[in-house]
Enzyme design. Structure first.
Site: not given
Length: 322
Positions: A139, A258, A274
């Site tokens: 991520c 995250h 995202d």
């Protein structure tokens, strides 16, 4: 993660003529002096099907890249198998179950889905699960590459996929994403610093606002938890009076972390990325705010302190306005 299949079959040989195989007790290994051989048309057919499926899987894995090596001759990163890869795959599966709810909610709040992407499943997961440092997710690196691409007036997905459509990866971009994540996971480094340095080398610097003859960054840290996402949302939408800005948003909880990203523009709205759900656009900050607070925060499961719903850091970046 590449699957390792162990194929076992029992064979029975040296039976005398007329012996009834159907009435014999299914053997294991060797019975007396007789070698074991149980061969049926069905089992042979099943083995052929498994072999064919394995071959197709291996071929499709290779064909997922536009070529074997990067432009500078590097191979797609992979590492030895670790049992943590199994755990990460299970976590990815749980998160992937939230994809439909998050995406379906976007239109309900006046937003649009620009690109459906999820690192928690499918072909991209198959690529990152190959290396122990990317198996948990990429991520941070994905968001850095997304910011760079958007600031250049391009799409990360046009650079990641051949023709901008899911199917075949452009190995140069895939390799770059994985390598940035790997570099940030080394024991002796700070991942944020690694990412900031990479972005700076690509023409994107942290925003600084002059205060008392100093130029501090405008990074914001805070908590979510029982307080909800209001403080986080304010940090995302704050453009420091300039009217636009890129955001790298780090979420942390008791057991996980995250990263998500956004481009906020007072005139054109909010583009939100995202890595677990995709890229979305809202034409104004109000629509995005309602969606983020009333739908996304809970549907994504980010509100759980055990996951990533405990604290946050928001970094703001400057580049040419697009």
């Amino acid at each position: 993660m590449d699957s390792i299949h162990g194929h076992y079959h029992i064979q029975l040989s040296n039976y005398s003529a007329g012996e009834n195989l159907q009435s014999a007790t299914p053997p294991e290994g060797v019975i007396g002096a007789h070698r074991v051989k149980v061969e049926t048309a069905l089992s042979h057919s099943n083995r052929q099907k498994k072999l064919s499926a394995t071959i197709k899987h291996n071929q499709s894995s290779r064909s997922m890249l536009d070529r074997k090596l990067t432009s500078d001759g590097k191979v797609n990163q992979r590492s030895s198998f670790t049992f943590s890869m199994i755990m990460y795959r299970m976590i990815h599966f749980v998160l992937s179950t939230r994809v439909p709810a998050v995406r379906e909610s976007v239109a309900n709040y006046g937003g649009n889905i620009n690109f459906k992407f999820a690192q928690t499943k499918g072909a991209f997961l198959h690529q990152i699960i190959k290396h122990s440092d990317t198996a948990r997710g990429a991520c941070e690196a994905l968001c850095a590459h997304w910011i760079r691409s958007h600031a250049q007036g391009q799409s990360l997905f046009d650079q990641l996929y051949v023709g901008g459509r899911k199917g075949k990866f452009q190995i140069d971009t895939l390799y770059s994403i994985k390598q940035l994540q790997i570099d940030g996971c080394k024991a002796d480094v700070d991942q944020d610093e690694v990412t900031l340095d990479w972005l700076k080398k690509n023409g994107i610097s942290e925003r600084m606002i002059e205060r008392h003859c100093l130029l501090p960054t405008v990074d914001v840290t805070g908590t979510t938890g029982s307080e909800g996402p209001d403080q986080l949302l304010n940090a995302i939408l704050d453009t420091n009076g300039i009217g636009y800005g890129y955001k790298k948003i780090s979420l942390s909880g008791q057991m996980s972390g995250h990263t998500i990203a956004a481009y906020v523009n007072e005139n054109s709205g909010v583009t939100f990325f995202d890595p677990n759900f995709g890229e979305f656009h809202f034409s104004d900050k109000e629509k995005f705010s309602k969606w983020f607070t009333n739908s996304f925060w809970e549907n994504s499961m980010y509100h759980y302190p055990l996951g990533v719903g405990q604290s946050f850091s928001v970094f703001t970046f400057d580049s040419k306005e697009v």
